[in-house]
Design a protein around this motif. Sequence first.
Motif, PDB file in Angstrom:
ATOM      1  N   ASN A 159       6.011  11.879   0.365  1.00  0.00           N
ATOM      2  CA  ASN A 159       5.548  13.207  -0.047  1.00  0.00           C
ATOM      3  C   ASN A 159       4.528  13.811   0.907  1.00  0.00           C
ATOM      4  O   ASN A 159       3.540  14.412   0.491  1.00  0.00           O
ATOM      5  CB  ASN A 159       4.986  13.164  -1.470  1.00  0.00           C
ATOM      6  CG  ASN A 159       6.012  12.736  -2.486  1.00  0.00           C
ATOM      7  OD1 ASN A 159       7.175  13.120  -2.388  1.00  0.00           O
ATOM      8  ND2 ASN A 159       5.606  11.936  -3.445  1.00  0.00           N
ATOM      9  N   GLY A 160       4.737  13.610   2.206  1.00  0.00           N
ATOM     10  CA  GLY A 160       3.857  14.211   3.197  1.00  0.00           C
ATOM     11  C   GLY A 160       2.633  13.393   3.553  1.00  0.00           C
ATOM     12  O   GLY A 160       1.763  13.868   4.270  1.00  0.00           O
ATOM     13  N   GLY A 161       2.545  12.147   3.060  1.00  0.00           N
ATOM     14  CA  GLY A 161       1.414  11.281   3.397  1.00  0.00           C
ATOM     15  C   GLY A 161       1.410  10.945   4.882  1.00  0.00           C
ATOM     16  O   GLY A 161       2.403  11.140   5.582  1.00  0.00           O
ATOM     17  N   LEU A 162       0.304  10.426   5.376  1.00  0.00           N
ATOM     18  CA  LEU A 162       0.149  10.123   6.795  1.00  0.00           C
ATOM     19  C   LEU A 162      -0.539   8.785   6.973  1.00  0.00           C
ATOM     20  O   LEU A 162      -1.538   8.492   6.305  1.00  0.00           O
ATOM     21  CB  LEU A 162      -0.692  11.212   7.462  1.00  0.00           C
ATOM     22  CG  LEU A 162      -1.081  11.000   8.911  1.00  0.00           C
ATOM     23  CD1 LEU A 162       0.143  11.087   9.809  1.00  0.00           C
ATOM     24  CD2 LEU A 162      -2.120  12.018   9.333  1.00  0.00           C
ATOM     25  N   MET A 183       0.841  -1.148   0.000  1.00  0.00           N
ATOM     26  CA  MET A 183       0.000   0.000   0.000  1.00  0.00           C
ATOM     27  C   MET A 183       0.901   1.229   0.000  1.00  0.00           C
ATOM     28  O   MET A 183       1.954   1.236   0.611  1.00  0.00           O
ATOM     29  CB  MET A 183      -0.881   0.002   1.255  1.00  0.00           C
ATOM     30  CG  MET A 183      -1.696   1.264   1.357  1.00  0.00           C
ATOM     31  SD  MET A 183      -2.465   1.551   2.951  1.00  0.00           S
ATOM     32  CE  MET A 183      -3.391   0.096   3.210  1.00  0.00           C
ATOM     33  N   THR A 184       0.463   2.272  -0.692  1.00  0.00           N
ATOM     34  CA  THR A 184       1.198   3.531  -0.729  1.00  0.00           C
ATOM     35  C   THR A 184       0.275   4.679  -0.342  1.00  0.00           C
ATOM     36  O   THR A 184      -0.837   4.770  -0.840  1.00  0.00           O
ATOM     37  CB  THR A 184       1.771   3.793  -2.134  1.00  0.00           C
ATOM     38  OG1 THR A 184       2.666   2.731  -2.482  1.00  0.00           O
ATOM     39  CG2 THR A 184       2.523   5.109  -2.191  1.00  0.00           C
ATOM     40  N   VAL A 185       0.751   5.524   0.567  1.00  0.00           N
ATOM     41  CA  VAL A 185       0.066   6.760   0.926  1.00  0.00           C
ATOM     42  C   VAL A 185       0.965   7.878   0.410  1.00  0.00           C
ATOM     43  O   VAL A 185       2.078   8.051   0.884  1.00  0.00           O
ATOM     44  CB  VAL A 185      -0.152   6.885   2.446  1.00  0.00           C
ATOM     45  CG1 VAL A 185      -0.897   8.160   2.778  1.00  0.00           C
ATOM     46  CG2 VAL A 185      -0.883   5.669   2.989  1.00  0.00           C
ATOM     47  N   ASP A 186       0.503   8.617  -0.598  1.00  0.00           N
ATOM     48  CA  ASP A 186       1.349   9.568  -1.312  1.00  0.00           C
ATOM     49  C   ASP A 186       0.701  10.949  -1.364  1.00  0.00           C
ATOM     50  O   ASP A 186      -0.443  11.082  -1.788  1.00  0.00           O
ATOM     51  CB  ASP A 186       1.605   9.042  -2.731  1.00  0.00           C
ATOM     52  CG  ASP A 186       2.600   9.865  -3.513  1.00  0.00           C
ATOM     53  OD1 ASP A 186       3.136  10.855  -2.979  1.00  0.00           O
ATOM     54  OD2 ASP A 186       2.853   9.513  -4.679  1.00  0.00           O
ATOM     55  N   GLY A 187       1.432  11.963  -0.955  1.00  0.00           N
ATOM     56  CA  GLY A 187       0.961  13.339  -1.066  1.00  0.00           C
ATOM     57  C   GLY A 187       0.611  13.951   0.275  1.00  0.00           C
ATOM     58  O   GLY A 187       0.392  13.256   1.259  1.00  0.00           O
ATOM     59  N   GLY A 206      -2.037  15.580   1.164  1.00  0.00           N
ATOM     60  CA  GLY A 206      -3.443  15.472   1.556  1.00  0.00           C
ATOM     61  C   GLY A 206      -3.846  14.068   1.965  1.00  0.00           C
ATOM     62  O   GLY A 206      -4.600  13.876   2.913  1.00  0.00           O
ATOM     63  N   PRO A 207      -3.357  13.026   1.270  1.00  0.00           N
ATOM     64  CA  PRO A 207      -3.808  11.670   1.561  1.00  0.00           C
ATOM     65  C   PRO A 207      -3.395  11.190   2.945  1.00  0.00           C
ATOM     66  O   PRO A 207      -2.305  11.479   3.417  1.00  0.00           O
ATOM     67  CB  PRO A 207      -3.126  10.817   0.498  1.00  0.00           C
ATOM     68  CG  PRO A 207      -2.806  11.748  -0.600  1.00  0.00           C
ATOM     69  CD  PRO A 207      -2.528  13.061   0.069  1.00  0.00           C
ATOM     70  N   SER A 208      -4.303  10.493   3.581  1.00  0.00           N
ATOM     71  CA  SER A 208      -3.985   9.851   4.850  1.00  0.00           C
ATOM     72  C   SER A 208      -4.721   8.522   4.911  1.00  0.00           C
ATOM     73  O   SER A 208      -5.694   8.304   4.205  1.00  0.00           O
ATOM     74  CB  SER A 208      -4.376  10.741   6.032  1.00  0.00           C
ATOM     75  OG  SER A 208      -5.769  10.900   6.079  1.00  0.00           O
ATOM     76  N   TRP A 209      -4.223   7.638   5.755  1.00  0.00           N
ATOM     77  CA  TRP A 209      -4.840   6.339   5.944  1.00  0.00           C
ATOM     78  C   TRP A 209      -4.905   6.074   7.437  1.00  0.00           C
ATOM     79  O   TRP A 209      -3.901   6.190   8.139  1.00  0.00           O
ATOM     80  CB  TRP A 209      -4.033   5.261   5.241  1.00  0.00           C
ATOM     81  CG  TRP A 209      -4.550   3.871   5.480  1.00  0.00           C
ATOM     82  CD1 TRP A 209      -5.706   3.342   4.980  1.00  0.00           C
ATOM     83  CD2 TRP A 209      -3.958   2.861   6.281  1.00  0.00           C
ATOM     84  NE1 TRP A 209      -5.863   2.051   5.426  1.00  0.00           N
ATOM     85  CE2 TRP A 209      -4.791   1.731   6.223  1.00  0.00           C
ATOM     86  CE3 TRP A 209      -2.798   2.790   7.027  1.00  0.00           C
ATOM     87  CZ2 TRP A 209      -4.509   0.564   6.890  1.00  0.00           C
ATOM     88  CZ3 TRP A 209      -2.517   1.623   7.700  1.00  0.00           C
ATOM     89  CH2 TRP A 209      -3.362   0.522   7.625  1.00  0.00           C
ATOM     90  N   THR A 210      -6.074   5.749   7.932  1.00  0.00           N
ATOM     91  CA  THR A 210      -6.239   5.375   9.327  1.00  0.00           C
ATOM     92  C   THR A 210      -6.552   3.895   9.367  1.00  0.00           C
ATOM     93  O   THR A 210      -7.554   3.451   8.807  1.00  0.00           O
ATOM     94  CB  THR A 210      -7.379   6.176   9.993  1.00  0.00           C
ATOM     95  OG1 THR A 210      -7.068   7.566   9.890  1.00  0.00           O
ATOM     96  CG2 THR A 210      -7.525   5.793  11.455  1.00  0.00           C
ATOM     97  N   GLY A 211      -5.653   3.155   9.973  1.00  0.00           N
ATOM     98  CA  GLY A 211      -5.805   1.711  10.011  1.00  0.00           C
ATOM     99  C   GLY A 211      -6.524   1.241  11.255  1.00  0.00           C
ATOM    100  O   GLY A 211      -6.940   2.043  12.095  1.00  0.00           O
ATOM    101  N   PRO A 212      -6.658  -0.070  11.381  1.00  0.00           N
ATOM    102  CA  PRO A 212      -7.275  -0.633  12.575  1.00  0.00           C
ATOM    103  C   PRO A 212      -6.382  -0.378  13.790  1.00  0.00           C
ATOM    104  O   PRO A 212      -5.222  -0.012  13.652  1.00  0.00           O
ATOM    105  CB  PRO A 212      -7.368  -2.131  12.249  1.00  0.00           C
ATOM    106  CG  PRO A 212      -6.295  -2.353  11.242  1.00  0.00           C
ATOM    107  CD  PRO A 212      -6.182  -1.075  10.457  1.00  0.00           C
ATOM    108  N   SER A 213      -6.913  -0.597  14.985  1.00  0.00           N
ATOM    109  CA  SER A 213      -6.125  -0.330  16.186  1.00  0.00           C
ATOM    110  C   SER A 213      -4.871  -1.202  16.241  1.00  0.00           C
ATOM    111  O   SER A 213      -3.833  -0.750  16.716  1.00  0.00           O
ATOM    112  CB  SER A 213      -6.973  -0.536  17.437  1.00  0.00           C
ATOM    113  OG  SER A 213      -7.484  -1.851  17.468  1.00  0.00           O
ATOM    114  N   ASP A 214      -4.929  -2.429  15.757  1.00  0.00           N
ATOM    115  CA  ASP A 214      -3.759  -3.305  15.670  1.00  0.00           C
ATOM    116  C   ASP A 214      -3.480  -3.582  14.201  1.00  0.00           C
ATOM    117  O   ASP A 214      -4.279  -4.229  13.531  1.00  0.00           O
ATOM    118  CB  ASP A 214      -3.999  -4.621  16.407  1.00  0.00           C
ATOM    119  CG  ASP A 214      -4.218  -4.418  17.892  1.00  0.00           C
ATOM    120  OD1 ASP A 214      -3.495  -3.589  18.471  1.00  0.00           O
ATOM    121  OD2 ASP A 214      -5.105  -5.069  18.457  1.00  0.00           O
TER     122      ASP A 214
END
Length: 51
Positions: free
Chosen positions: A30-33, A1-5, A7-15
Amino acid sequence: MTVDGSGPSWTGPSDFYLGVRGTGSLTIKNGGLADVSSASISAYSTSTGGL
């Protein structure tokens, strides 16, 4: 998986498990989160995970 830029962010499960019983990768650039509470990366000797 790639989080790029910035603005983009990804919030995953607690584990979050990456490559625990196989191969997995997470690229953040590139500033992804990505936001998770805890993570396991390559937990077994036969697994491959990269962050």
